[in-house]
Enzyme design. Structure first.
Site, short mmCIF file in Angstrom:
data_model
loop_
_atom_site.label_atom_id
_atom_site.label_comp_id
_atom_site.label_asym_id
_atom_site.label_seq_id
_atom_site.Cartn_x
_atom_site.Cartn_y
_atom_site.Cartn_z
N LYS A 171 0.82 -1.21 0.00
CA LYS A 171 0.00 0.00 0.00
C LYS A 171 0.85 1.26 0.00
O LYS A 171 0.46 2.28 -0.58
CB LYS A 171 -0.97 0.00 1.19
N LYS A 192 -4.99 -8.91 -5.96
CA LYS A 192 -6.25 -9.29 -5.30
C LYS A 192 -7.36 -8.30 -5.65
O LYS A 192 -7.09 -7.12 -5.91
CB LYS A 192 -6.07 -9.43 -3.79
N LYS A 237 -11.13 -2.97 -2.92
CA LYS A 237 -12.03 -1.81 -2.99
C LYS A 237 -11.35 -0.62 -3.62
O LYS A 237 -11.99 0.21 -4.24
CB LYS A 237 -12.46 -1.39 -1.58
N1 AQP Z 1 -9.76 -10.24 -2.75
C1 AQP Z 1 -10.11 -10.80 -1.58
N2 AQP Z 1 -10.33 -12.12 -1.49
C2 AQP Z 1 -10.70 -12.69 -0.30
N3 AQP Z 1 -10.89 -11.97 0.82
C3 AQP Z 1 -10.69 -10.64 0.76
N4 AQP Z 1 -10.80 -9.65 1.67
C4 AQP Z 1 -10.50 -8.47 1.11
N5 AQP Z 1 -10.19 -8.63 -0.17
C5 AQP Z 1 -10.30 -9.98 -0.43
C6 AQP Z 1 -11.20 -9.86 3.05
O1 AQP Z 1 -12.21 -8.93 3.36
C7 AQP Z 1 -12.08 -8.56 4.72
C8 AQP Z 1 -12.14 -7.08 4.87
O2 AQP Z 1 -11.08 -6.41 4.33
P1 AQP Z 1 -10.83 -4.89 4.71
O3 AQP Z 1 -11.86 -4.03 4.15
O4 AQP Z 1 -10.68 -4.72 6.16
O5 AQP Z 1 -9.44 -4.57 4.11
P2 AQP Z 1 -8.69 -5.15 2.88
O6 AQP Z 1 -8.30 -6.54 3.13
O7 AQP Z 1 -7.59 -4.19 2.62
O8 AQP Z 1 -9.82 -5.12 1.77
P3 AQP Z 1 -9.83 -4.52 0.33
O9 AQP Z 1 -11.12 -4.89 -0.22
O10 AQP Z 1 -8.62 -4.89 -0.42
O11 AQP Z 1 -9.87 -2.99 0.58
P4 AQP Z 1 -8.84 -1.84 0.27
O12 AQP Z 1 -8.70 -1.78 -1.20
O13 AQP Z 1 -9.56 -0.66 0.84
O14 AQP Z 1 -7.57 -2.17 0.97
C9 AQP Z 1 -10.80 -9.19 5.25
O15 AQP Z 1 -11.14 -10.35 5.97
C10 AQP Z 1 -10.07 -9.56 4.01
O16 AQP Z 1 -9.25 -10.69 4.19
#
Ligand code: AQP
Length: 334
Positions: A112, A195, A198
């Site tokens: 990040k 992956k 969001k």
């Molecule tokens: N691509 C993914 N596949 C499986 N699990 C996923 N999670 C996120 N992306 C995937 C799971 O969703 C939960 C919440 O995640 P978060 O919002 O706390 O943060 P993150 O992991 O950083 O999620 P994002 O969607 O990738 O958001 P951004 O882009 O904002 O960083 C966790 O249990 C995570 O494992």
């Protein structure tokens, strides 16, 4: 040891299929077996400098997603992290037991922060310490997350161990990551090596939980694949064909099958045909959840009432643990 499930999601918008398959969906079954606490981690979201109005709305959206996916607010505790100050206070204490070297190893920070590390925010760097505090504040024992969070969970165990050793008491249980299902890591629809996220600038990289059937169909039609047909059983293909592997994994998760079962059924057939069935599956699973989310979001007062009730119940669990921790540390009560 009392068993308690804790997990959370950042209210950063664009809740997607990865969040659903990797996390939320796997939470539902725990409600019948254990005490469950599901957080909307709004303090974590501040690492992404959100617009205040969007943050407010996204907190409600995540709440709606939890409920629409089958989390029952009467049984599970659903609340926003900032409503219980123990998270932030405990995070400070835990940071005093976390060597810099442990944080330097965190791959999510490296990804990040990118190349401009000097300007990356301290909050992003210490994010895993706050995450440890989230879980430990509730004496969480089971943490269902996607695979990308495994390293942070291992760190939370190390921090709990360091605290326990320092105060010579098994005060914090070592939380267990619970990672299961065929889609523990859902990848981007545009790039099978990244992956689904969001924050990806491309809307076509993810299926959002509120996408309409037409949008799901469009995004899956445009999803990257290669010209080859689906692989044969026993064939090694995941490394060379990450996009194919991703779509197979999504199909398996949505249809509650193993990847091998999907490959056996579809071996040698074309992706164009496969994508059509995948679209039907995705619409069948996400469609009703998206509709229910919209229905819930139309009544913000009802969502806020769930969050008020959740905040009271979260504090009722975390406050006594924090009081005990303070006594152990030698901090004055109150
Ligand atoms: N691509 C993914 N596949 C499986 N699990 C996923 N999670 C996120 N992306 C995937 C799971 O969703 C939960 C919440 O995640 P978060 O919002 O706390 O943060 P993150 O992991 O950083 O999620 P994002 O969607 O990738 O958001 P951004 O882009 O904002 O960083 C966790 O249990 C995570 O494992």
């Amino acid at each position: 040891m009392h068993q308690r499930v804790f997990s959370g999601i950042q209210p950063t918008g664009n809740l997607h299929l990865g969040n659903y398959l990797g996390a939320i969906r796997n939470w539902v079954g725990f409600q019948d077996r254990m005490e469950t606490v599901f957080c909307i981690v709004d303090l974590h979201a501040l690492t992404q400098a959100p617009d205040p109005a969007e943050l407010r709305q996204n907190i409600r959206e995540v709440t709606a997603a939890y409920i629409a996916s089958g989390i029952d607010p009467k049984r599970a505790v659903i609340f926003a992290q900032s409503r219980c100050s123990v998270h932030a206070e405990l995070a400070w204490v835990l940071s005093c037991h976390t060597p810099l070297g442990w944080l330097n190893r965190m791959t999510q920070f490296k990804e990040k922060a990118g190349k401009d590390r000097e300007n990356a925010l301290t909050g992003l760097y210490t994010y895993p310490v706050l995450m440890a505090a989230d879980i430990l504040a509730y004496h969480g024992t089971h943490v269902p997350v996607g695979e990308d969070q495994k390293q942070h969970l291992e760190l939370a165990r190390d921090i709990a161990g360091a605290f326990n050793r320092f105060y010579q008491r098994d005060f914090f249980p070592l939380p267990e990551p619970v990672i299961f299902g065929a889609a523990t890591r859902v990848m981007s629809l545009r790039d099978g090596t990244k992956k689904m996220s969001k924050s990806d600038p491309s809307d076509y990289s993810r299926l959002v939980m509120t996408d309409s059937a037409d949008t799901v169909a469009l995004k899956l039609r445009k999803a990257k694949t290669d010209p080859l047909p689906l692989p044969e059983p026993g064939q090694e293909f995941e490394k060379e064909r990450p996009e194919a592997a991703n779509l197979i994994g999504i199909y398996a998760a949505l249809s509650d099958q193993s990847r091998d079962e999907v490959i056996t059924t579809w071996a040698g057939r074309q992706f164009s045909e496969f994508k059509k069935e995948l679209t039907d599956l995705a619409v069948a699973v996400l469609g009703p959840i998206g509709v229910e989310m919209q229905r819930l979001l139309a009544d913000p007062a009802a969502i806020d009432a769930v969050l008020d009730d959740g905040a009271a119940r979260a504090n009722a669990i975390a406050r006594p643990i924090w009081t005990e921790a303070k006594a152990l540390i030698g901090l004055p009560p109150g």
